[in-house]
Design a protein around this motif. Structure first.
Motif, short mmCIF file in Angstrom:
data_model
loop_
_atom_site.label_atom_id
_atom_site.label_comp_id
_atom_site.label_asym_id
_atom_site.label_seq_id
_atom_site.Cartn_x
_atom_site.Cartn_y
_atom_site.Cartn_z
N ASP A 53 -7.51 87.58 107.31
CA ASP A 53 -7.33 88.68 106.41
C ASP A 53 -6.59 88.35 105.05
OD1 ASP A 53 -8.31 90.56 108.43
OD2 ASP A 53 -6.34 90.46 109.42
N GLY A 54 -5.97 86.98 105.04
CA GLY A 54 -5.63 86.32 103.77
C GLY A 54 -5.42 85.06 104.11
N THR A 55 -4.64 84.23 103.08
CA THR A 55 -4.46 82.90 102.97
C THR A 55 -3.65 82.67 101.86
OG1 THR A 55 -5.60 80.79 103.06
CG2 THR A 55 -6.38 82.38 101.56
N GLU A 56 -2.77 81.60 102.07
CA GLU A 56 -2.01 80.84 101.04
C GLU A 56 -2.94 79.62 100.88
OE1 GLU A 56 -0.13 77.61 101.33
OE2 GLU A 56 -1.34 77.53 103.24
N TRP A 57 -3.08 78.97 99.54
CA TRP A 57 -3.51 77.58 99.32
C TRP A 57 -2.45 76.90 98.82
CZ3 TRP A 57 -5.57 73.86 101.07
CH2 TRP A 57 -6.24 72.86 100.23
N ILE A 58 -2.68 76.93 97.31
CA ILE A 58 -1.51 76.08 96.56
C ILE A 58 -1.07 76.68 95.46
CG2 ILE A 58 -1.54 74.21 94.91
CD1 ILE A 58 -3.69 72.55 96.52
N GLY A 59 -1.73 77.06 94.32
CA GLY A 59 -1.26 78.02 93.07
C GLY A 59 -2.40 78.44 92.38
N PRO A 60 -2.20 78.90 91.27
CA PRO A 60 -3.18 79.52 90.43
C PRO A 60 -4.43 78.64 90.04
CG PRO A 60 -1.28 80.04 89.44
CD PRO A 60 -0.84 79.23 90.62
N TRP B 194 2.63 62.22 88.65
CA TRP B 194 1.03 62.36 87.80
C TRP B 194 0.81 63.73 88.59
CZ3 TRP B 194 -3.80 62.92 89.77
CH2 TRP B 194 -4.82 62.94 88.70
N THR B 195 0.53 63.78 89.96
CA THR B 195 0.13 65.10 90.68
C THR B 195 0.93 66.16 90.43
OG1 THR B 195 -0.62 63.64 92.32
CG2 THR B 195 -0.40 65.79 93.10
N MET B 196 2.10 66.10 90.35
CA MET B 196 2.89 67.25 89.99
C MET B 196 2.75 67.91 88.84
SD MET B 196 5.42 69.56 90.81
CE MET B 196 6.93 70.39 90.38
N SER B 197 2.71 67.11 87.54
CA SER B 197 2.46 67.45 86.28
C SER B 197 0.89 68.08 86.08
CB SER B 197 2.53 66.21 85.51
OG SER B 197 1.68 65.20 85.44
N LEU B 198 0.00 67.39 86.86
CA LEU B 198 -1.48 68.06 86.93
C LEU B 198 -1.47 69.48 87.19
CD1 LEU B 198 -4.42 67.52 86.63
CD2 LEU B 198 -4.21 66.78 89.27
N PHE B 199 -0.82 69.95 88.38
CA PHE B 199 -0.53 71.25 88.81
C PHE B 199 0.03 72.08 87.99
CE2 PHE B 199 -1.78 69.32 92.93
CZ PHE B 199 -2.65 70.39 93.40
N MET B 200 1.18 71.68 87.26
CA MET B 200 2.05 72.56 86.55
C MET B 200 1.25 72.53 85.25
SD MET B 200 4.17 73.28 88.58
CE MET B 200 5.27 73.98 87.70
N ALA B 201 0.73 71.55 84.60
CA ALA B 201 0.14 71.75 83.50
C ALA B 201 -1.11 72.83 83.22
CB ALA B 201 -0.49 70.40 82.83
N ASN B 202 -1.74 72.99 84.59
CA ASN B 202 -2.76 73.82 84.63
C ASN B 202 -2.71 75.24 85.12
OD1 ASN B 202 -5.37 72.29 83.93
ND2 ASN B 202 -4.37 70.99 85.21
N ASN B 203 -1.38 75.39 85.79
CA ASN B 203 -1.26 76.54 86.51
C ASN B 203 -1.13 77.91 85.55
OD1 ASN B 203 -1.45 76.05 89.24
ND2 ASN B 203 0.65 75.65 89.34
N SER B 204 -0.47 77.86 84.73
CA SER B 204 -0.32 79.08 83.76
C SER B 204 -1.59 79.74 83.06
CB SER B 204 0.79 78.68 82.71
OG SER B 204 1.70 78.36 83.08
N ALA C 243 -4.65 79.15 84.42
CA ALA C 243 -5.22 79.51 85.37
C ALA C 243 -4.81 81.20 85.84
CB ALA C 243 -5.25 78.65 86.46
N LEU C 244 -3.44 81.09 85.89
CA LEU C 244 -3.16 82.48 86.31
C LEU C 244 -3.40 83.53 85.20
CD1 LEU C 244 -1.18 83.92 88.18
CD2 LEU C 244 0.96 83.62 86.46
N SER C 245 -3.38 83.09 84.11
CA SER C 245 -3.89 84.25 82.74
C SER C 245 -5.30 84.71 83.20
CB SER C 245 -3.73 83.39 81.39
OG SER C 245 -4.09 84.50 80.47
N ARG C 246 -6.05 83.62 83.17
CA ARG C 246 -7.56 83.96 83.51
C ARG C 246 -7.87 84.83 85.03
NH1 ARG C 246 -7.74 78.36 82.25
NH2 ARG C 246 -8.21 77.75 84.60
N LEU C 247 -7.03 84.59 85.98
CA LEU C 247 -6.96 85.21 87.25
C LEU C 247 -6.62 86.84 86.85
CD1 LEU C 247 -5.39 82.92 89.78
CD2 LEU C 247 -7.77 83.74 89.67
N GLN C 248 -5.60 86.97 86.03
CA GLN C 248 -4.98 88.35 85.72
C GLN C 248 -6.12 89.14 84.77
OE1 GLN C 248 -1.48 88.73 83.75
NE2 GLN C 248 -1.03 90.63 84.68
#
Length: 361
Positions: free
Chosen positions: A211-218, A275-285, A287-292
C-alpha cells in the motif's frame, strides 16, 4: 562476546566459519580482478551510481593492478544474498546497506541506520573520530568482512502512500515497504511490513502488493516512477536521517592485498562517502519541484504520528540490548550522537535558521 562462541551459536556461524577457512590468495603483487556484488539493481539512481563509482575508482587508482567488476543485484547473486556471498568468499566485495542483514547481527543497524539516529555528519564524526571504526572492525570480523562507509543518501523521505496518514491508527494493517529498525517501528503501529529489494518496489506498489513504500528521496523516487502510481508523498521521515551505504570486502582478500592497494580501497570508499551524499543533495530540490508540478501532494506527518514513531523507535532500539556487542555499539553511538548534536544545534542549526530568515529562503 567471544567470537568463537558467537560462531557456534549464530545461525550464520557456518558461513562465517567457512569464510575463515579460505586460504589467503598468494598473488599480492600480480594483477587481479575483484568481483563486487551489490544490493542495487543496475541503473537505480544514486545507489547504483555509488557502487559504480567505487568500482571504477579502485580500478583507476591502482592503474589496473586491481580491476573491480561490478555485478548488480541478480546478476551473480540476489540483492539480499551479497552479505553471505562475500563472507563465504563467493565474491570479493559488496556495495549495499547493512540493515538488510540485521538477521546476521542486530548491531549492523548502527553501521547503516537506526530510527531517529545519526545524520550523515554525525555518523562520520563517530566512525572516523569517536570509536565507531574500532567497533566496526570487531563486529564485521566475526563474519570475515572489512567494512568501510561508502556514501549516504542524506535524509530519506517518509514515503509514498495510497492514502493520507492522519493518525497512528492509519498504519493498522497497512502493507508498507520499509527495511531495518524503521520497519520494526511501523510493525509496532500495526503495519504489515515488507522488506523488498529496491529494483522490485515499483512493481509491488503498482500491483497493490504493498500500500506504500519508502525509498530514498525526491530524485531517486522520481527516477523510480512512484509518482505514476500515487500522488501522496510524505517528505520527511523518521527512519533514515543519514543512512550509510557500505563497501564491504572479504577480510582475507583485503589482507592479501598490498598496503598500497588496501589504502586505495579505504580512500576510494571515503571519497565515495562525500561524492554520493552530494550527488543526492544536488538533485533532490529540482526533483521535488518537478514532482509537485506534476501533481504530487507534498505532506508532513502530524505530531501525533511523530510521537508514535518516537515511542516505537525507543522500544525497537532497546530490544537487542542483551547482546553485548549490540550494547557496546549502542552506548558508543548514542554518546557520540549526543555530543555532536549539542554543538551542531548550537552552531550550524542556529546559523541555518537565521540565514533562512534573513535571506528569505
Amino acid at each position: 562476546m567471544d567470537r568463537r562462541s558467537f560462531l557456534t551459536t549464530s545461525a550464520v556461524g557456518g558461513a562465517a566459519a567457512a569464510a575463515g577457512t579460505l586460504a589467503a590468495p598468494a598473488y599480492a603483487q600480480g594483477k587481479r580482478t575483484l568481483t563486487m556484488v551489490s544490493t542495487w539493481g543496475r541503473g537505480l539512481a544514486g545507489v547504483h551510481d555509488s557502487a559504480q563509482y567505487c568500482a571504477d575508482m579502485i580500478t583507476a587508482a591502482t592503474d589496473g593492478q586491481l580491476t573491480v567488476e561490478l555485478k548488480a543485484a541478480g546478476e551473480l547473486v540476489g540483492a539480499f544474498e551479497v552479505f553471505d556471498a562475500v563472507s563465504s568468499g563467493q565474491a570479493d566485495m559488496y556495495h549495499g546497506v547493512d540493515y538488510y542483514f540485521m538477521g546476521q547481527h542486530p548491531a549492523l543497524s548502527f553501521f547503516s541506520q537506526v530510527p531517529f539516529g545519526m545524520t550523515f555528519q554525525e555518523f562520520n564524526n563517530w566512525f572516523y573520530h569517536d570509536g565507531g571504526r574500532d567497533l566496526a572492525d570487531e563486529l564485521y570480523s566475526i563474519f570475515g568482512l572489512k567494512f568501510f562507509p561508502a556514501g549516504s543518501t542524506g535524509p530519506q523521505s517518509g514515503g509514498w502512500f495510497n492514502k493520507e496518514i492522519n493518525s497512528p491508527d492509519d498504519f493498522q494493517g497497512l502493507k508498507f515497504r520499509m527495511p531495518g529498525q524503521g520497519g520494526q517501528v511501523l510493525g509496532k503501529l500495526g503495519a504489515s511490513v515488507q522488506n523488498i529489494p529496491g529494483a522490485e518496489v515499483y512493481q509491488a506498489l503498482s500491483t497493490g502488493a504493498i500500500d506504500g513504500t519508502e525509498w530514498i528521496g525526491p530524485w531517486a523516487d522520481e527516477a523510480a516512477g512512484f509518482q505514476e502510481i500515487t500522488k501522496t508523498y510524505y517528505t520527511a521521515g523518521f527512519h533514515e536521517p543519514g543512512p550509510m551505504l557500505s563497501l564491504n570486502t572479504n577480510l582475507e582478500v583485503f589482507e592479501s592485498l598490498t598496503d598500497a592497494q588496501r589504502t586505495v580501497i579505504e580512500q576510494v570508499a571515503r571519497a565515495s562517502n562525500g561524492w554520493t551524499m552530494s550527488l543526492f543533495m544536488a538533485n533532490n530540490s529540482a526533483a521535488l519541484s518537478r514532482l509537485q508540478s506534476g501533481g504530487v501532494k507534498l505532506m508532513e506527518f502530524p505530531d501525533s504520528v511523530w510521537d508514535a514513531f518516537g515511542a516505537g523507535a525507543k522500544e525497537v532500539v532497546a530490544e537487542p540490548m542483551d547482546d553485548p556487542i549490540y550494547k557496546q555499539c549502542h552506548d558508543s553511538y548514542m554518546e557520540s550522537m549526543a555530543s555532536s548534536a549539542a554543538w551542531i544545534s548550537s552552531s550550524e542549526g542556529a546559523y541555518t535558521a537565521q540565514r533562512n530568515r534573513v535571506m528569505d529562503l
